[in-house]
Write a protein that holds these residues in place. Structure first.
Motif, mmCIF file in Angstrom:
data_model
loop_
_atom_site.group_PDB
_atom_site.id
_atom_site.type_symbol
_atom_site.label_atom_id
_atom_site.label_comp_id
_atom_site.label_asym_id
_atom_site.label_seq_id
_atom_site.Cartn_x
_atom_site.Cartn_y
_atom_site.Cartn_z
ATOM 1 N N LYS A 56 0.849 -1.188 0.000
ATOM 2 C CA LYS A 56 0.000 0.000 0.000
ATOM 3 C C LYS A 56 0.888 1.242 0.000
ATOM 4 C CE LYS A 56 -3.946 0.831 0.683
ATOM 5 N NZ LYS A 56 -4.782 1.247 -0.455
ATOM 6 N N ALA A 57 0.540 2.212 -0.810
ATOM 7 C CA ALA A 57 1.278 3.475 -0.751
ATOM 8 C C ALA A 57 0.912 4.197 0.544
ATOM 9 C CB ALA A 57 0.890 4.343 -1.944
ATOM 10 N N THR A 79 5.765 4.672 -2.455
ATOM 11 C CA THR A 79 5.087 4.000 -3.576
ATOM 12 C C THR A 79 5.178 2.492 -3.427
ATOM 13 O OG1 THR A 79 7.122 4.034 -4.860
ATOM 14 C CG2 THR A 79 5.605 5.857 -5.192
ATOM 15 N N GLU A 88 -0.776 2.567 -9.442
ATOM 16 C CA GLU A 88 -0.646 3.302 -8.183
ATOM 17 C C GLU A 88 0.682 4.053 -8.131
ATOM 18 O OE1 GLU A 88 -1.935 0.442 -8.563
ATOM 19 O OE2 GLU A 88 -3.608 0.070 -7.207
ATOM 20 N N ALA A 92 1.248 8.143 -7.692
ATOM 21 C CA ALA A 92 2.081 8.694 -6.617
ATOM 22 C C ALA A 92 3.177 9.584 -7.212
ATOM 23 C CB ALA A 92 2.694 7.567 -5.799
ATOM 24 N N ASP A 198 -3.976 7.860 -3.423
ATOM 25 C CA ASP A 198 -4.231 6.595 -2.724
ATOM 26 C C ASP A 198 -5.457 6.759 -1.829
ATOM 27 O OD1 ASP A 198 -3.721 3.946 -2.218
ATOM 28 O OD2 ASP A 198 -2.515 4.320 -0.459
ATOM 29 N N HIS A 200 -7.635 4.685 1.688
ATOM 30 C CA HIS A 200 -7.831 3.523 2.548
ATOM 31 C C HIS A 200 -9.123 3.703 3.334
ATOM 32 C CE1 HIS A 200 -5.981 5.568 6.154
ATOM 33 N NE2 HIS A 200 -6.834 4.782 6.783
ATOM 34 N N VAL A 271 -8.526 5.949 -6.924
ATOM 35 C CA VAL A 271 -7.170 6.472 -7.092
ATOM 36 C C VAL A 271 -7.052 7.096 -8.488
ATOM 37 C CG1 VAL A 271 -4.746 5.801 -7.321
ATOM 38 C CG2 VAL A 271 -6.146 4.783 -5.526
ATOM 39 N N ASP A 322 -9.277 -2.016 -1.137
ATOM 40 C CA ASP A 322 -8.588 -2.329 -2.389
ATOM 41 C C ASP A 322 -9.605 -2.373 -3.524
ATOM 42 O OD1 ASP A 322 -7.129 -3.368 -4.432
ATOM 43 O OD2 ASP A 322 -6.344 -5.093 -3.349
#
Length: 599
Positions: A56-57, A79, A88, A92, A198, A200, A271, A322
């Motif tokens: 995960k970033a 990253t 992703e 970033a 990103d 979450h 994202v 995700d």
């Protein structure tokens, strides 16, 4: 004040010391106290720590007083390190102005380092090369410096040499970031445009979007709008990463922070999307947004049927964090109820599988991975098929197209022949070669994705003693001579053992599968035929012998007709049993098919 802001990321191959360097920078700038310090601070998952790869970033803000006496705000955007998460990485990189290129002094430049470097150059970032692990006995800093110099044009004597583990020369890295990375451009008075790099999911605050504010200012009380998903959001909280979430009243152009949206799924806040104010919804979006597309598909089934609901809830929870994981329910005659899941690649699939087993304590069975095929029927209809069971009858199919990938393999010259042999055996075709560094070759091939997902990476590592590295991206769908290979047990097709293969490989794969299954399916009271069939005809067959009872044991001599009568009676019983009997296929048989793919 944006002239005192520096936004940068770290690009490196897996295990070249990216997370360790991030730890040292956090320590040197006093962002994390010695008491809170653990290894790989930014890698929060156990899996990330074990595999030594960022999945995960994440982002963190550091405050650094430079030698010129000024205090700078440094935003490190971490990253993911694996090729499956390339999109992703690109988002970033777009949130930064500079990148630290970390190269291991003992291993030198590798394929993913190059792939991410080219992405960084495309994003027009200032590259600061750094050679790490100079204190290792096997380190070759001068040689590696020369390779980097050939690649980037930076004089070899100006390349930073550090050891992130021992803390050697970390202060030079911070000074280089301040001096060489340009401050962010952007107008704080323009309409708001922020890039989501990103997300979450937080059970209290909903989806938390990680932002880089490009233009304008975002304030806690103003409603915001997402351009690609057309969602209007009233932010619950905005703030910065320090490295925990710390609320602030606003974020200005050039700053990196987060917005707690209160949304319930990551699908609504993707994202790469552009965030603006609800009052200016018609603004020009930031470029580069695309929908993450699954490339590899597999069925995930609970070993025990009663765990189905738990598996469903676990997949839903994983999907909250995700958005690239997709799944839908499916049933199989052999494995009952489960889910067909789509993943970005094999590594992504492995991560999801391990998280289901560890974090949710589930016993699961994963079927052989397959890819998505395009099927053109005689009615000129194009179907997308990701499971062999969905393939129409051969008579209805005009052509089948499979996905092909462009791959780049970076390796020492001595393994040139072994790599060529490996790729051509898997239906790959050579395109071109390049020599980015002395005694190193970059080979470019095209290869079907179905050949790439089955242990290609492991084979490559074993044939090159771990020195070669791989990068790949999707190229196109291409027509080929493909057939469905079916396995029939007791003349019944078993859907979970079916696969789509090239016609010329069908016979060998079918034969190997039959040989393996013959040893794994337990014998019954009757003879069980196992057959492999392709294009409507059986191409391989084996019989599992019946368990026999010696019905003649009670005949101590006597007339032959008596023995014949007993044998005839047994034969009739077996025949009747075969008509009503069903064959239970053990779990090991399904696992064997997966391992068969690995041989």
């Amino acid at each position: 004040m944006s002239t005192k802001i520096r936004n940068f990321c770290i690009i490196a191959h897996i295990d070249h010391g990216k997370s360790t360097l991030a730890d040292r920078l956090l320590q040197m700038t006093g962002t994390i106290s010695e008491r809170e310090m653990t290894e790989q601070v930014l890698d929060s998952m156990d899996l990330e720590r074990e595999k030594g790869v960022t999945i995960k970033a994440s982002a963190v803000r550091m405050s650094y007083t430079a030698q010129d006496g000024e205090t700078y705000e440094l935003n490190l955007i971490d990253t993911p390190g694996h090729v499956d998460f390339g999109y992703e990485v690109s988002r970033a990189l777009n949130a930064c102005e500079g990148a630290l290129l970390i190269v291991d002094a003992s291993q030198g430049i590798e394929a993913q380092t190059l792939a991410n470097l080219y992405l960084a150059l495309e994003a027009d970032l200032e590259i600061i090369p750094v050679i790490n692990k100079i204190d290792l006995p096997s380190a070759r800093p001068d040689e590696v410096a020369q390779d980097i110099s050939t690649l980037l044009g930076t004089p070899a004597d100006q390349i930073l040499r550090i050891s992130a583990k021992s803390g050697i020369n970390i202060d030079q890295v911070l000074e280089s970031i301040v001096k060489e990375v340009p401050p962010p451009k952007g107008d704080p008075d323009a309409p708001l445009r922020a890039l989501i790099f990103d997300t979450h999911y937080d059970s209290y605050k909903g989806v938390i979007a990680y932002l880089r504010v490009v233009d304008g200012t975002i304030r806690a009380m103003e409603n915001v709008y997402l351009l690609n998903t057309a969602s209007v959001i009233k932010p619950i909280e905005i703030g910065i990463f320090a490295p925990d979430l710390r609320p602030t009243p606003n974020l200005v152009a050039g700053e990196v922070g987060y917005v707690a949206t209160g949304l319930k799924t990551v699908v609504e806040c993707r994202v790469g999307d552009t965030m603006t104010l609800a009052s200016t919804p018609h603004i020009q979006p930031l470029p580069g947004y695309r929908h993450p597309k699954p490339m590899v598909f597999a069925g995930i089934y609970p070993v025990e049927n009663e765990d189905y609901q738990d598996l469903k809830e676990a997949l839903e929870k994983l999907q909250l964090n995700d958005a690239s994981l997709v799944f839908e329910p499916e049933t199989s005659q052999a494995l009952n109820f489960g889910f067909r899941c789509g993943f970005l690649g094999m590594f992504h699939m492995e991560i999801i599988q391990e998280r289901l087993e560890r974090e949710y304590d589930l016993d699961i069975l994963v079927t052989a991975p397959s890819v998505e095929y395009e099927v053109l029927t005689h009615e000129r209809e194009v179907l997308l098929i990701d499971s062999p069971a969905e393939l129409p009858n051969e008579g209805d199919i005009e052509e089948i197209r499979e996905p092909w990938m462009d791959i780049e393999i970076f390796s020492p010259m001595e393994f040139y022949g072994a790599i060529m042999d490996l790729v051509t055996k898997r239906r790959g075709a050579f395109l071109e070669q390049d020599y980015p560094a002395p005694n190193r070759v970059m080979l470019k091939f095209e290869i079907p994705l179905s050949e790439l997902i089955v242990d290609f990476f492991d084979d490559l590592k074993s044939k090159t003693r771990g020195y070669a590295s791989l990068d790949y991206q999707f190229k196109e769908y291409r027509k080929d001579d493909l057939v469905r290979l079916e396995i029939l047990v007791n003349e019944e097709p078993v859907d979970a053992l079916a696969s789509i293969v090239h016609r010329k490989d069908a016979y060998h794969k079918g034969q190997r599968m039959i040989t393996r299954l013959k040893d794994l399916i337990p014998s019954q009271q009757f003879v069980v035929p196992i057959q492999a069939s392709a294009s409507g005809r059986v191409i391989s067959r084996a019989n599992i012998k019946a368990q026999r009872k010696d019905v003649l044991s009670k005949c101590y001599g006597g007339d032959i007709t008596r023995k014949k009568k007993l044998l005839e009676k047994q034969k009739r019983g077996k025949k009747r049993m075969k008509m009503v009997g069903s064959v239970e296929i053990p779990q090991e048989a399904f696992l064997a098919v997966l391992r068969l793919e690995e041989e």
